[in-house]
Write a protein that holds these residues in place. Structure first.
Motif, mmCIF file in Angstrom:
data_model
loop_
_atom_site.group_PDB
_atom_site.id
_atom_site.type_symbol
_atom_site.label_atom_id
_atom_site.label_comp_id
_atom_site.label_asym_id
_atom_site.label_seq_id
_atom_site.Cartn_x
_atom_site.Cartn_y
_atom_site.Cartn_z
ATOM 1 N N ASP A 299 0.820 -1.215 0.000
ATOM 2 C CA ASP A 299 0.000 0.000 0.000
ATOM 3 C C ASP A 299 0.853 1.263 0.000
ATOM 4 N N SER A 300 2.027 1.210 0.638
ATOM 5 C CA SER A 300 2.891 2.397 0.707
ATOM 6 C C SER A 300 3.403 2.814 -0.665
ATOM 7 N N PHE A 301 3.500 1.866 -1.595
ATOM 8 C CA PHE A 301 3.980 2.191 -2.935
ATOM 9 C C PHE A 301 2.933 2.953 -3.751
ATOM 10 N N MET A 302 1.673 2.819 -3.395
ATOM 11 C CA MET A 302 0.611 3.358 -4.248
ATOM 12 C C MET A 302 0.616 4.875 -4.307
ATOM 13 N N ASP A 303 1.036 5.530 -3.237
ATOM 14 C CA ASP A 303 1.047 6.996 -3.209
ATOM 15 C C ASP A 303 2.464 7.559 -3.134
ATOM 16 N N SER A 304 3.441 6.772 -3.525
ATOM 17 C CA SER A 304 4.833 7.185 -3.352
ATOM 18 C C SER A 304 5.571 7.188 -4.683
ATOM 19 N N SER A 305 6.578 8.033 -4.776
ATOM 20 C CA SER A 305 7.447 8.066 -5.958
ATOM 21 C C SER A 305 8.702 7.219 -5.762
ATOM 22 N N ILE A 306 8.783 6.523 -4.640
ATOM 23 C CA ILE A 306 9.943 5.701 -4.310
ATOM 24 C C ILE A 306 10.133 4.599 -5.339
ATOM 25 N N ARG A 307 11.409 4.262 -5.601
ATOM 26 C CA ARG A 307 11.746 3.200 -6.541
ATOM 27 C C ARG A 307 12.289 1.978 -5.792
ATOM 28 N N ILE A 308 12.033 0.812 -6.321
ATOM 29 C CA ILE A 308 12.650 -0.407 -5.788
ATOM 30 C C ILE A 308 14.018 -0.556 -6.438
ATOM 31 N N CYS A 309 15.056 -0.675 -5.603
ATOM 32 C CA CYS A 309 16.442 -0.725 -6.095
ATOM 33 C C CYS A 309 17.094 -2.093 -5.888
ATOM 34 N N GLY A 310 16.447 -2.977 -5.159
ATOM 35 C CA GLY A 310 17.049 -4.279 -4.910
ATOM 36 C C GLY A 310 16.147 -5.128 -4.039
ATOM 37 N N GLU A 311 16.583 -6.350 -3.804
ATOM 38 C CA GLU A 311 15.855 -7.268 -2.937
ATOM 39 C C GLU A 311 16.850 -8.136 -2.183
ATOM 40 N N ALA B 39 -4.674 -1.089 -19.656
ATOM 41 C CA ALA B 39 -4.901 -0.785 -18.244
ATOM 42 C C ALA B 39 -5.360 0.655 -18.049
ATOM 43 N N ALA B 40 -5.982 0.916 -16.902
ATOM 44 C CA ALA B 40 -6.335 2.286 -16.544
ATOM 45 C C ALA B 40 -5.100 3.063 -16.117
ATOM 46 N N GLU B 41 -4.154 2.368 -15.466
ATOM 47 C CA GLU B 41 -2.930 3.026 -14.998
ATOM 48 C C GLU B 41 -1.843 1.975 -14.810
ATOM 49 N N VAL B 42 -0.621 2.299 -15.214
ATOM 50 C CA VAL B 42 0.528 1.421 -15.021
ATOM 51 C C VAL B 42 1.655 2.231 -14.393
ATOM 52 N N LYS B 43 2.228 1.719 -13.333
ATOM 53 C CA LYS B 43 3.326 2.389 -12.648
ATOM 54 C C LYS B 43 4.455 1.391 -12.439
ATOM 55 N N VAL B 44 5.596 1.669 -13.065
ATOM 56 C CA VAL B 44 6.780 0.825 -12.875
ATOM 57 C C VAL B 44 7.431 1.219 -11.548
ATOM 58 N N LEU B 45 7.422 0.305 -10.597
ATOM 59 C CA LEU B 45 8.002 0.592 -9.280
ATOM 60 C C LEU B 45 9.525 0.505 -9.295
ATOM 61 N N GLY B 46 10.056 -0.211 -10.288
ATOM 62 C CA GLY B 46 11.506 -0.278 -10.403
ATOM 63 C C GLY B 46 11.967 -1.573 -11.036
ATOM 64 N N SER B 47 13.109 -1.508 -11.704
ATOM 65 C CA SER B 47 13.827 -2.691 -12.168
ATOM 66 C C SER B 47 15.119 -2.764 -11.367
ATOM 67 N N TYR B 48 15.498 -3.954 -10.941
ATOM 68 C CA TYR B 48 16.588 -4.079 -9.962
ATOM 69 C C TYR B 48 17.210 -5.476 -10.063
ATOM 70 N N PRO B 49 18.452 -5.635 -9.594
ATOM 71 C CA PRO B 49 19.093 -6.961 -9.654
ATOM 72 C C PRO B 49 18.371 -7.975 -8.783
ATOM 73 N N GLN B 50 18.242 -9.184 -9.293
ATOM 74 C CA GLN B 50 17.726 -10.255 -8.451
ATOM 75 C C GLN B 50 18.691 -10.472 -7.285
ATOM 76 N N GLY B 51 18.138 -10.826 -6.130
ATOM 77 C CA GLY B 51 18.962 -10.994 -4.944
ATOM 78 C C GLY B 51 20.086 -12.001 -5.162
ATOM 79 N N VAL B 52 21.298 -11.618 -4.815
ATOM 80 C CA VAL B 52 22.446 -12.494 -4.994
ATOM 81 C C VAL B 52 22.615 -13.404 -3.783
#
Length: 374
Positions: free
Chosen positions: A168-180, A360-373
């Motif tokens: 839910d926090s991602f829905m109203d945020s401009s934050i990007r996912i940088c890793g896992e 879709a009505a809306e598409v938001k890319v949250l981020g592309s990031y390296p798969q966890g090593v």
């Protein structure tokens, strides 16, 4: 002829000499390792100077570069240490060298001693400056405000499913996912030195930990009161002052609060693990082995889910997770969180995303990031 034993042929006489030689070899190897680590650290300092010469606002930590380095180390590892252990050692070297350029500040879901802190240190190394936050949305706010470089939040557990607050926090945020980072979760039943172990009548823990240890607790402490608290670290802290209680928590909380495991690894599933996301403010270039996360809003109409997933199938994009959340805006009924393999800059992924945007009505890319090593 003397009856005394021939000391030159005694098996024990060769051992000290061989041991001394091995120790000399180890000392020389340690000297070589020290010299090479120092050379690497000095090179990292030169890298920082070059970066600052070209761009005063440069980003020192590059998730894709670190992932590439660790994958290379694992592929070259000759043993006898296993590849993950070797990568962990190199991550600590990289963390210390990076701290010479610019220490990374990382916020995480606290308090100290939580599995989220453990995940933060696993991903960034012990040289990172980790700052506990009281709630997931506070971690997001710290990153958005630029008070820290990155944040670490839990997103899903293999036993209990997704962490809805994070999604839910991602829905109203401009934050990007940088890793896992994926962490094996081992729960222990912890007690203090003052605990009367045969009188344990109350057990503290986070609700998810109770759920992950339910069968074990039913079998071994069926009559003990189970008291849910905000975190396992808080549970460990409470137990420190009580004689009749125990806590379910991990190694870090046990060490931090000086508790002793009464029983180790009480989780019901031995493969119990939690996935954490690294959040930041910048896009991450391709590393060669990436994931992408999306949030997609669909209109309330027949076949909406099929229309959403069909382009993934046709472009042979491998989905790794699909979650549905109720829309908080009330405009759209369906909001989907999707993880898939690939980077949004990959040609086939870009083509698929273009088709999804049309449907879709809306598409938001949250981020592309390296798969966890690790």
């Amino acid at each position: 002829m003397s009856d005394s034993p021939n000391t030159n042929n005694s098996p024990s006489t060769g051992s000290p000499s061989n041991l001394d030689e091995l120790r000399e070899t180890i000392d020389q190897l340690d000297t070589d390792i020290l010299r090479l680590i120092s050379e690497r650290a000095a090179c990292a300092q030169r890298v920082a100077k070059v970066k600052l010469t070209h761009d005063k606002g440069t980003v020192f930590y590059r998730p894709e570069r670190e992932a590439q380095v660790l994958r290379r180390i694992m592929s070259l590892n000759p043993g006898p240490l296993d590849s993950e252990e070797m990568a962990r050692l190199f991550r600590e070297i990289m963390s210390a060298c990076l701290a010479l350029e610019q220490p990374i500040k990382v916020s995480y879901l606290g308090p100290e001693g939580t599995f989220t802190q453990q995940a933060a240190l696993k991903h960034f190394g012990e040289s990172a400056v980790s700052l506990p936050m009281a709630a997931i949305d506070e971690v997001f706010r710290e990153v958005e405000a630029g008070a820290v470089n990155y944040g670490v939040v839990p997103v899903e557990n293999s036993t209990e499913g997704v962490v809805n607050h994070t999604l839910d926090s991602f829905m109203d945020s401009s934050i990007r996912i940088c890793g896992e980072v994926v962490l094996r979760i081992h729960h222990h039943l912890l007690v203090a030195d003052t605990t009367r172990r045969d009188k344990v009548s109350r057990i503290y823990s986070h609700p998810q930990s109770f759920a992950q240890c339910r069968k074990w607790l039913d079998a071994h402490f069926p009559h003990a009161e189970r008291v849910p608290v905000a975190s396992n670290a808080e549970a460990a802290k409470l137990v420190k002052t009580e004689w009749h209680s125990a806590a379910i928590a991990g190694d870090m909380a046990a060490k931090l609060y000086g508790l002793t495991p009464l029983t180790e690894k009480i989780e019901d599933r031995p493969d119990n693990s939690t996935r954490f996301l690294i959040i930041g403010n910048q896009d991450v270039p391709r590393s060669g082995d990436d994931k992408t996360s999306l949030v997609v809003a669909m209109r309330n109409q027949p076949g909406a889910l099929h229309d959403l997933l069909e382009p993934f199938h046709r472009h042979q994009i491998d989905l790794t997770r699909l979650e549905t959340r109720p829309s908080r805006s009330g405009v759209w009924n369906y909001v989907f969180f999707i993880d898939f393999k690939g980077h949004h800059e990959d040609p086939q992924v870009a083509a698929m995303l273009e088709e999804v945007r049309l449907r879709a009505a809306e598409v938001k890319v949250l981020g592309s990031y390296p798969q966890g090593v690790l």
